[in-house]
Enzyme design. Structure first.
Site, PDB file in Angstrom:
ATOM      1  N   HIS A   1      16.526 -13.438  10.972  1.00 18.18           N
ATOM      2  CA  HIS A   1      16.412 -11.987  11.159  1.00 18.18           C
ATOM      3  C   HIS A   1      17.339 -11.447  12.248  1.00 18.18           C
ATOM      4  O   HIS A   1      17.413 -10.236  12.444  1.00 18.18           O
ATOM      5  CB  HIS A   1      14.960 -11.641  11.489  1.00 18.18           C
ATOM      6  CG  HIS A   1      14.537 -12.247  12.793  1.00 18.18           C
ATOM      7  ND1 HIS A   1      14.379 -13.609  12.952  1.00 18.18           N
ATOM      8  CD2 HIS A   1      14.296 -11.695  14.001  1.00 18.18           C
ATOM      9  CE1 HIS A   1      14.044 -13.860  14.199  1.00 18.18           C
ATOM     10  NE2 HIS A   1      13.985 -12.719  14.857  1.00 18.18           N
ATOM     11  N   ASP A   2      18.005 -12.331  13.003  1.00 21.93           N
ATOM     12  CA  ASP A   2      18.916 -11.894  14.071  1.00 21.93           C
ATOM     13  C   ASP A   2      20.379 -12.079  13.698  1.00 21.93           C
ATOM     14  O   ASP A   2      21.259 -11.870  14.536  1.00 21.93           O
ATOM     15  CB  ASP A   2      18.674 -12.722  15.348  1.00 21.93           C
ATOM     16  CG  ASP A   2      17.335 -12.439  15.982  1.00 21.93           C
ATOM     17  OD1 ASP A   2      16.825 -11.319  15.813  1.00 21.93           O
ATOM     18  OD2 ASP A   2      16.795 -13.347  16.652  1.00 21.93           O
TER      19      ASP A   2
ATOM     20  N   GLU B   1      13.195 -21.813  19.984  1.00 23.44           N
ATOM     21  CA  GLU B   1      14.470 -21.090  19.943  1.00 23.44           C
ATOM     22  C   GLU B   1      15.122 -21.241  21.314  1.00 23.44           C
ATOM     23  O   GLU B   1      14.521 -20.877  22.325  1.00 23.44           O
ATOM     24  CB  GLU B   1      14.233 -19.611  19.631  1.00 23.44           C
ATOM     25  CG  GLU B   1      15.531 -18.885  19.364  1.00 23.44           C
ATOM     26  CD  GLU B   1      15.420 -17.370  19.534  1.00 23.44           C
ATOM     27  OE1 GLU B   1      16.239 -16.657  18.943  1.00 23.44           O
ATOM     28  OE2 GLU B   1      14.543 -16.893  20.277  1.00 23.44           O
TER      29      GLU B   1
ATOM     30  N   ASP C   1       5.106 -17.004  14.919  1.00 22.09           N
ATOM     31  CA  ASP C   1       6.078 -16.759  15.977  1.00 22.09           C
ATOM     32  C   ASP C   1       5.307 -16.627  17.276  1.00 22.09           C
ATOM     33  O   ASP C   1       4.341 -15.871  17.349  1.00 22.09           O
ATOM     34  CB  ASP C   1       6.821 -15.442  15.682  1.00 22.09           C
ATOM     35  CG  ASP C   1       8.286 -15.530  16.007  1.00 22.09           C
ATOM     36  OD1 ASP C   1       8.602 -15.868  17.152  1.00 22.09           O
ATOM     37  OD2 ASP C   1       9.110 -15.240  15.117  1.00 22.09           O
TER      38      ASP C   1
ATOM     39  N   ASN D   1       0.804  -1.230   0.000  1.00 17.05           N
ATOM     40  CA  ASN D   1       0.000   0.000   0.000  1.00 17.05           C
ATOM     41  C   ASN D   1       0.839   1.285   0.000  1.00 17.05           C
ATOM     42  O   ASN D   1       0.326   2.363   0.278  1.00 17.05           O
ATOM     43  CB  ASN D   1      -0.964   0.007   1.202  1.00 17.05           C
ATOM     44  CG  ASN D   1      -0.212  -0.065   2.517  1.00 17.05           C
ATOM     45  OD1 ASN D   1       1.026  -0.088   2.516  1.00 17.05           O
ATOM     46  ND2 ASN D   1      -0.917  -0.078   3.622  1.00 17.05           N
TER      47      ASN D   1
ATOM     48  N   ASP E   1       9.787 -18.199  20.528  1.00 12.61           N
ATOM     49  CA  ASP E   1      10.854 -17.258  20.853  1.00 12.61           C
ATOM     50  C   ASP E   1      11.474 -17.580  22.217  1.00 12.61           C
ATOM     51  O   ASP E   1      10.746 -17.723  23.211  1.00 12.61           O
ATOM     52  CB  ASP E   1      10.232 -15.851  20.881  1.00 12.61           C
ATOM     53  CG  ASP E   1      11.272 -14.754  20.881  1.00 12.61           C
ATOM     54  OD1 ASP E   1      12.071 -14.697  19.935  1.00 12.61           O
ATOM     55  OD2 ASP E   1      11.293 -13.957  21.845  1.00 12.61           O
TER      56      ASP E   1
HETATM   57  C1  NOJ Z   1      14.746 -13.668  19.715  1.00 12.14           C
HETATM   58  C2  NOJ Z   1      14.211 -12.990  18.497  1.00 12.14           C
HETATM   59  O1  NOJ Z   1      14.550 -13.737  17.370  1.00 12.14           O
HETATM   60  C3  NOJ Z   1      14.798 -11.596  18.473  1.00 12.14           C
HETATM   61  O2  NOJ Z   1      14.576 -10.934  17.259  1.00 12.14           O
HETATM   62  C4  NOJ Z   1      14.224 -10.846  19.641  1.00 12.14           C
HETATM   63  O3  NOJ Z   1      14.837  -9.588  19.726  1.00 12.14           O
HETATM   64  C5  NOJ Z   1      14.449 -11.591  20.952  1.00 12.14           C
HETATM   65  N1  NOJ Z   1      14.208 -13.000  20.854  1.00 12.14           N
HETATM   66  C6  NOJ Z   1      13.549 -11.055  22.021  1.00 12.14           C
HETATM   67  O4  NOJ Z   1      12.216 -11.414  21.751  1.00 12.14           O
END
Ligand code: NOJ
Length: 557
Positions: free
Chosen positions: A333-334, A257, A99, A24, A200
């Site tokens: 993404h981390d 995770e 997630d 958008n 997470d």
């Molecule tokens: C792991 C996530 O992948 C990360 O992006 C996040 O900042 C931390 N957990 C806290 O939720």
């Protein structure tokens, strides 16, 4: 071994919705944008999409601070958009894994807003509150995002616990009401038809009894909280309860995770008889090549040592074999971009290096995860100025190490950010070479990697020698081979500093995988001429010769 579990045969594609596709023109990726790209994901061959958080959030940590678990972040669209995404995905045969962020909430969540009002509020015990000790924080834990894990709150004169940012207060899992709330949130999404959860930091939910001090890093101010909190005393029990009350009632996929987890922990939680989770994300291999100064942790620009990398990945492959199940990933993404961290992002080599890394990982035992853009060989963005960064982990680290504690100089920290910042993964997806890479018609929320004019999906989809085409082939090979899915693993060259060679074995078949991790011409003899080449990242096979970043897979029957 239960060989009918669909999640063992699946390949997961991770979407960071904020950076995937804007529909958008507001510069932020959204759900209708993602829906329009489902055919692309299907074409790649993925089976499951892991969707990073899309719930309502003040976005202090890009969605990992949830203020409302049952609503969609307005910038991403509406619940109708979500339902439509799920439906369209299912029509294409794609599953969606959400997630689940329940170690902590946002400080804007109704539960926390109530909890902080007074000590006798009915939500008080949803979070972890403690009195000051000698006028200071209750213990010496250091937050994952720098500074203390405790924030003093004037209203009630107590501290609350936040393992991550101040805006991410930790839930108190000891409280059965909290657990019930979480089970209900999970059921809400499962009843809509979602196909699983990526959980997470799920191994941090059970805090050690008495919240004891941890061991401080030498010269450090705080203790590494992961070492004290990971794998807490009631984790197993909480996960079993989750499984019994929720997960066991649905046919879903789960991945926890788990920072700081070991193969033994993983077996405990994913073991074939444990009825908890299907697999974990471990951190050993992505945690290699940290700084020599322990205070700086992950912040470094060192290259990963191949012998250590092989040792780390092989340990997980062999120790979980037949007992648990691995998730296979290079980046998310981390993490910085795969090709920049483990390969070589010089334009001369990046295409070969990206394919080599893909081969090395996708031929292992476990469920492979492809992070958006990895299938194109997207690289780190290599920002030069601090003002170009957005991620709070990166900015906090800079402030603490350069401005406050003066442990390192500005230029070194900028080099470390360029090598390791999470922002490298979060630049918008590179769809084509039009303005903003086809990501948005508006002003993108985050600067694009200028190399989108060369690295983009449109250039690669029809090109049979592209990284995209190569990933497609890797995925197709897995889908058609029990050997790749279930075979045993054996590392063949633990001491070799340049080449990574391993074997997989299943019934009478053997797979041989050879990857050159250098830009040099090398020779290695593994009797490869006796096998049949299944895939390789050069046009021809020169048998014992290995060209820069060459990778080849042979089948022996
Ligand atoms: C792991 C996530 O992948 C990360 O992006 C996040 O900042 C931390 N957990 C806290 O939720």
């Amino acid at each position: 071994m239960a060989e009918n579990d669909w999640w063992k045969k699946s390949v997961v594609y991770q979407v960071y919705p904020r950076s995937y596709q804007d529909s958008n023109g507001d510069g932020i990726g959204d759900l209708p944008g993602l829906t329009s790209r489902l055919p692309y994901i299907k074409d790649l061959g993925a089976d499951v999409i892991w969707l990073n958080p899309i719930y309502k959030s003040p976005d202090k940590d890009n969605g990992y601070d949830i203020s409302d678990y049952r609503n969609i972040q307005p910038a991403y669209g509406t619940m109708d958009d979500f339902d439509n995404l799920l439906q369209e995905a299912h029509v294409l045969g794609l599953k969606i894994m959400m997630d689940l962020v329940v170690n902590h909430t946002s400080d804007q969540n109704k539960w926390f807003q109530e909890s902080k009002k007074s000590k006798d509020n009915r939500y008080r015990d949803y979070y972890v509150w403690r009195d000051p000790v000698d006028g200071h924080a209750p213990n010496n834990w250091g937050s994952y995002f720098n500074g203390s894990t405790w924030k003093f709150d004037e209203t009630t004169g107590q501290y609350y616990l936040h393992l991550f940012a101040e805006g991410q207060p930790d839930l108190n899992w000891e409280n059965p009401q909290v657990r019930d709330e979480v089970w209900n949130v999970m059921k809400f999404w499962l009843d809509k038809g979602v196909d699983g959860f990526r959980m997470d930091v799920i191994n941090l939910i059970s805090k050690p009894t008495g919240l004891p001090d941890g061991q401080k890093a030498p010269d450090g101010k705080y203790a590494d909280v992961g070492k004290v909190v990971a794998d807490g005393p009631r984790l197993n029990e909480f996960l079993q309860e989750m499984n019994q009350k929720v997960l066991s009632k649905y046919d879903v996929m789960t991945v926890g995770e788990m920072p700081d987890s070991t193969p033994d922990d993983a077996i405990k939680y994913t073991g074939l008889d444990s009825h908890e989770l299907n697999m974990v994300f471990q951190f050993d291999h992505v945690g290699l090549a940290g700084n020599d100064d322990p205070r700086l942790g992950k912040w470094s620009d060192k290259k990963v040592n191949l012998v250590e990398l092989k040792q780390s990945l092989s340990k997980w492959e062999t120790e979980l074999n037949g007992k648990g199940w691995n998730s296979l990933y290079w980046n998310n993404h981390d993490q910085p971009r795969t090709v920049s961290k483990f390969g070589n992002d010089d334009p001369k080599y990046r295409d070969k290096a990206a394919k080599m890394l893909g081969t090395t990982l996708h031929m292992m035992q476990g469920t492979p995860y492809v992070y958006e853009g990895e299938e194109l060989g997207m690289t780190n963005v290599h920002y030069k100025k601090l003002s170009q960064y957005e991620d709070l982990e990166s900015l906090n680290a800079y402030r603490e190490f350069v401005d406050d504690e003066k442990i390192i100089d500005k230029d070194s920290m900028l080099k470390y950010l360029s090598a390791r910042s999470r922002d490298n993964a979060r630049t918008p997806m590179q769809w084509d070479n039009n303005k903003n890479a086809g990501f948005t018609s508006g002003k993108p929320w985050f600067e694009l990697n200028p190399n989108y004019t060369e690295i983009n999906a449109r250039n690669q989809i029809e090109n049979q020698s592209s990284v995209f085409a190569y990933y497609k082939k890797l995925i197709e090979l897995r889908h058609n081979s029990d050997l790749i899915i279930y075979g045993d693993y054996e590392l063949l060259d633990p001491e070799d500093e340049e080449v990574f060679t391993y074997k997989r074995r299943y019934n009478d078949e053997t797979l041989l995988v050879i990857s050159n991790f250098t830009d040099k011409e090398l020779t290695r003899d593994y009797n490869q001429s006796a096998g049949k080449l299944l895939i390789g990242n050069y046009d021809d096979d020169r048998n014992m010769e290995l060209r820069p970043y060459e990778s080849k897979v042979y089948l022996f029957k």
